[in-house]
Scaffold this motif. Structure first.
Motif: not given
Length: 348
Positions: A161-165, A177, A179-181, A201
């Motif tokens: 998942h490229p932008h996981c909460y 942050k 979100a991270y990959p 993450w």
């Protein structure tokens, strides 16, 4: 000066086993942990409380629920078990348990400590899995390669998942942050149905785990289930971490594997019907030994042979990185049943 709440939490931690026996009476001690189903005192092994430890996240009294990602201290457990309306009631109950004099100073009108939100249901896990993509050409592939894990194609149990909460915890710094990959792993039952996911993450700049307090979390229904690599068979291997089990796959590609994601869940993994011999990739700690002991108790009446696979270092991935596949294969071969050695191992 230590705050009254921190002092109470510390004192409760000094008496962690007594607190657990009183408020989490459906659990039991296993090594340095008290194991119970959840914060509501359900029977099971998902929530574990540290009974010994120093300071910070590893302090005695700190707990984590492996199924939900919730974590906290013994004050949280007392508040949940007693259903208090405010924090003052919880602190008074803690003082009563510790036989300390009552004190109302600074506690009047305090609200309950906020319960950590559950990380998600099975339905939320399905949505996250659907939003993720195969790992070929992604950061997940680079991360696994950095752990010397290069064999096995795209591993259908893993996605990216490229932008996981990421839900920030109190231990995280201001630079963390939202979100991270992430490497997303499918947690499935014996029939292959998705029941949850596990997230790791990642740092997009270094292809390592993200620099956050809790880079691994699970969501959904995990108890008895796991991340599966290969179809179930008569001979299988169970272990805790994904990287640990993929390290075994590097040298034994024909061996079906299941990652339980924690010592508590490893001990509770359900056995497939064909299983006749079970290898357990143990972590070199008390929790790993306790999980193996529980599995041995469960397999004995079923006629399933059980053998440990112990690392030279802390886990098999550390061994793979330090020793390389050939030496790891030799170490594992010495621990396997003679009938499985030539058939399962291949360090090419």
């Amino acid at each position: 000066m230590e705050s009254p709440i921190r002092e109470l939490a510390r004192r409760l931690g000094e008496n962690a086993e007594a607190v657990c026996r009183h408020y989490l009476s459906n659990g039991r001690r296993e090594g340095h942990y008290w194991m119970v189903g959840d914060i509501e005192n359900a029977p099971g092994r998902s929530l574990y409380v540290r009974l010994v430890g120093g300071e910070g996240r590893g302090a005695a009294g700190k707990w984590t629920d492996a199924a939900t990602g919730e974590h906290g201290d013994l004050i949280d457990i007392i508040a949940a078990r007693c259903a208090h309306a405010n924090l003052a009631e919880t602190l008074a109950e803690a003082r009563r348990f510790l036989s300390l004099p009552s004190s109302d100073a600074g506690t009047q009108g305090l609200r309950p400590r906020p319960r950590r939100a559950r990380t998600g249901s099975a339905e939320a896990a399905e949505r996250l899995w659907a939003a993720s993509k195969p790992i070929a050409g992604t950061l997940v592939r680079a991360y696994l390669a950095g752990r010397a894990l290069r064999r096995g194609g795209d591993w259908p149990a893993l996605r990216c998942h490229p932008h996981c909460y990421y839900r920030r915890s109190e231990e995280d710094g201001p630079s963390v942050k939202p979100a991270y990959p992430a490497m997303v792993a499918a947690v499935t039952d014996l029939d292959g149905a998705l029941s949850g996911v596990h997230r790791t993450w990642l740092d997009p700049d270094r292809s390592t785990k993200a620099d956050v307090a809790y880079p691994r979390r699970a969501m959904g229904y995990l108890l008895g289930h796991g991340v599966r690599f290969g179809l179930a068979g008569e001979v299988m291997a169970f272990g805790e971490g994904i990287e640990t089990m993929l390290s075994l796959r590097e040298i034994a590609p024909a061996l079906p594997l299941v990652a339980g994601l924690s010592a508590a869940h490893l001990a509770a993994i359900e056995f497939p019907a064909p299983l006749r011999r079970l290898y357990v990739a143990r972590e070199r700690d008390e929790a790993g030994r306790a999980a193996f002991a529980t599995l041995a108790e469960r397999t004995a009446p079923l006629g399933i042979d059980i053998l440990p696979l112990d690392p030279a270092l802390d886990d098999l991935n550390s061994d793979l990185l330090a020793m390389g596949p050939s030496q790891l294969a030799a170490s594992i071969a010495a621990q396997m049943h003679v009938a499985d050695d030539a058939r399962m191992l291949d360090a090419a």
